[in-house]
Structure formats: structure tokens, C-alpha cells
Design an enzyme around this catalytic site. Structure first.
Site, PDB file in Angstrom:
ATOM      1  N   ALA A 252      64.672 -36.295 -67.438  1.00  0.00           N
ATOM      2  CA  ALA A 252      63.736 -35.173 -67.402  1.00  0.00           C
ATOM      3  C   ALA A 252      63.458 -34.842 -65.955  1.00  0.00           C
ATOM      4  O   ALA A 252      63.742 -35.641 -65.056  1.00  0.00           O
ATOM      5  CB  ALA A 252      62.442 -35.544 -68.117  1.00  0.00           C
ATOM      6  N   LYS A 253      62.874 -33.637 -65.757  1.00  0.00           N
ATOM      7  CA  LYS A 253      62.658 -33.192 -64.388  1.00  0.00           C
ATOM      8  C   LYS A 253      61.732 -34.138 -63.616  1.00  0.00           C
ATOM      9  O   LYS A 253      61.764 -34.195 -62.407  1.00  0.00           O
ATOM     10  CB  LYS A 253      62.105 -31.764 -64.385  1.00  0.00           C
ATOM     11  CG  LYS A 253      63.206 -30.777 -64.757  1.00  0.00           C
ATOM     12  CD  LYS A 253      62.879 -29.339 -64.490  1.00  0.00           C
ATOM     13  CE  LYS A 253      64.146 -28.507 -64.682  1.00  0.00           C
ATOM     14  NZ  LYS A 253      63.910 -27.146 -65.100  1.00  0.00           N
ATOM     15  N   ARG A 254      60.928 -34.903 -64.345  1.00  0.00           N
ATOM     16  CA  ARG A 254      60.003 -35.805 -63.646  1.00  0.00           C
ATOM     17  C   ARG A 254      60.694 -37.068 -63.113  1.00  0.00           C
ATOM     18  O   ARG A 254      60.111 -37.799 -62.308  1.00  0.00           O
ATOM     19  CB  ARG A 254      58.835 -36.182 -64.560  1.00  0.00           C
ATOM     20  CG  ARG A 254      59.288 -36.862 -65.822  1.00  0.00           C
ATOM     21  CD  ARG A 254      58.169 -37.227 -66.765  1.00  0.00           C
ATOM     22  NE  ARG A 254      58.749 -37.822 -67.954  1.00  0.00           N
ATOM     23  CZ  ARG A 254      59.260 -37.135 -68.964  1.00  0.00           C
ATOM     24  NH1 ARG A 254      59.229 -35.822 -68.947  1.00  0.00           N
ATOM     25  NH2 ARG A 254      59.798 -37.744 -70.008  1.00  0.00           N
TER      26      ARG A 254
END
Ligand code: GLU
Length: 283
Positions: A252-254
Site C-alpha cells: 500500500a502507499k503507506r
């Protein structure tokens, strides 16, 4: 017919290994079909998109060895197109304004916890579908903001029944968008939704093969219905596997550690990344 594929990231964060896989997957499919690979920026959510992420997308993709025709299509430059598509659906009586706030919707769900869930969350009850024309006009005149929802049952009877699409990995799939309910096509803060913009753009750009993660397979049912309603071409699809990180979860982008930027800074090469994501050298 030459294959046209696309990679369509949103500039709302840094790209990670999962994006590298998706971008290579699309570019490889174009190369295998003697076709073209396009890049599109899905930047309709103006509050979350940042120019620095956009610049980094270009840099990451070039570093991966990808090339694409310029200028790239930016969804934010096409709000008029999406508005015209909405007007067309509205003219056929297939949309209705929804004045519900997030809090209204949450309250309603709390009141009926057994309400069915769709891929985008709990199904909307259809409360605003029942409003009379005079009530709608009065609330609009009073300046209340509203989203536009597709009246799914009307849409299905207006030509959305018995639709299919073809997925390269799964074969023919019968289209059933009912799990989404009355899907939002224009949000209160953005005059288009992901579903509308992506469907419109794939047709506008002549995309013949949509490759994307299998998490988006449910959405394709909505896109297929919109194609039928708007008279847009239906591409072929290939929903591919999602990459799983060391923690067993999807990237995920995190996940800072898996960003292409940090992998590049750690000295990894694009060839190593191709091997990491399970693709051959591809050259
Ligand atoms: N913009 C979408 C995303 O970043 C991709 C949509 C698509 O490939 O259809 O997840």
C-alpha cells in the site's frame, strides 16, 4: 488490431513494488501484442493529488525502463467530458441527486446493521431515490450539495441486462453490478467518480486491453454497464494477481520500505525488481 494498454496511477503517494508490477504487466502485454502502452494520471481527487507525487511517478517509471506517448492524459483536464456523459445519463432518467451526508449514511447503516455490503462498503439504501422532483428542486435551490447516483434498476432495464466482458485469465464473465447498488458517479466535491472517469477514458484513449489488479475486478461490472449506457467500446480485461509484502499484506502507499524511490536509493536495479515481483527479464 494492435493492443493498447495503460497504467493509470493516482498521484496521491509514492509508487511501490505493486505498481511496478502493474506497470510492467501492462507494458509487457502491449509489447507482446505489437501495440502501445499509455500512461494516464488519475488525478480527479484534487484534494489528495500532489505535483511532487506526479513528478516522482514519471521518474520512477522512466527508471523502470518504460516509455509512453506524450502528452499523458490527465483526468483533471477532462471534467467537461465527464459532465457531458453525466448529462446524457441524466437525460435518460438514470441518475438522481443524493443529498445524504456521510453522517446520514452512517446513521442509517447503524439503524440497519444487517444491510448488505458491496465492494465499496455498505449498500446505499436508496433514500434520495424516493424524493419527489419538487423536493429535489427545492433542496438544490436551497444550495444543498449533492452527489449523483446511478439508479441501478433503471439502468439495468435501460439496456444493462445480459452484458458480459472477457477477462484473459478467467474467460467470459457475466456482468452483475448489483453488489454496488446505486453507485455514485459524481461526488459532492468532485464532478466525476473513479468509475465514470476510468470508463470514459479507456474508450477515449482507444484502450483495447485493461490490465489491473484483481481487487478491481468487481468494479469492472460497473464499468461494463456504463459502457453499454454511454455507447462506449468494451475493451478486453486482464485482472492480475496482487503482490503481497513480507507481512503477508498487499503493498500500500503507506509502506515506505517498498516504494520504488527507496528501493532505488538502496541501490537496487530495475532488473532485480523485475525478479522480485516474479517477472522475467522482459528485454
Ligand atoms: N487509478 C487506479 C489506481 O491507482 C487504477 C484504476 C484502473 O487501473 O482502472 O488504483
Amino acid at each position: 488490431m494492435a493492443v493498447v494498454t495503460r497504467f493509470a496511477p493516482s498521484p496521491t503517494g509514492l509508487l511501490h513494488l505493486g505498481h511496478a508490477y502493474a506497470a510492467w504487466f501492462a507494458a509487457d502485454a502491449a509489447r507482446a501484442g505489437d501495440g502501445r502502452f499509455l500512461l494516464r494520471l488519475e488525478d480527479i481527487d484534487r484534494s489528495r493529488c500532489r505535483p511532487e507525487f506526479e513528478a516522482e511517478i514519471f521518474e520512477d517509471l522512466r527508471w523502470l525502463g518504460l516509455t509512453w506517448p506524450e502528452p499523458v492524459r490527465r483526468q483533471s483536464a477532462h471534467f467537461d467530458d465527464y459532465r457531458r456523459a453525466l448529462t446524457l445519463l441524466e437525460g435518460r432518467g438514470l441518475l438522481y441527486p443524493c443529498f445524504c451526508t456521510r453522517a446520514d449514511i452512517r446513521r442509517e447503516i447503524e439503524r440497519s446493521p444487517t444491510a448488505p455490503h458491496g465492494p465499496d462498503g455498505p449498500l446505499y439504501s436508496g433514500r434520495c431515490r424516493a424524493l419527489s422532483q419538487s423536493e429535489r428542486s427545492a433542496r438544490m435551490a436551497g444550495g444543498e450539495s449533492y452527489a449523483l447516483r446511478l439508479d441501478l434498476e433503471q439502468a439495468l432495464s435501460a439496456g444493462g441486462n445480459n452484458l458480459t466482458f472477457h477477462d484473459r485469465a478467467r474467460g467470459a464473465i457475466r456482468c452483475d453490478p448489483r453488489p454496488f447498488g446505486d453507485v455514485v458517479l459524481a461526488r459532492k466535491d468532485t464532478p466525476a467518480s473513479y468509475h465514470l472517469a476510468v470508463t470514459f477514458d479507456d474508450d477515449a484513449q482507444g484502450v483495447t486491453l485493461v490490465t489491473r489488479g484483481e481487487d478491481l475486478l468487481p468494479s469492472t461490472h460497473v464499468h461494463r454497464l456504463l459502457q453499454a449506457l454511454l455507447g462506449l467500446a468494451t475493451p478486453e480485461y486482464h485482472h492480475h494477481r496482487l503482490l503481497i509484502g513480507p507481512d503477508g499484506k498487499r503493498f500500500a502507499k503507506r509502506d515506505q520500505a517498498a516504494t520504488l524511490q527507496s528501493l532505488r536509493n538502496q541501490g537496487h536495479s530495475p532488473e532485480e525488481l523485475r525478479a522480485m515481483v516474479g517477472l522475467d527479464r522482459g528485454t
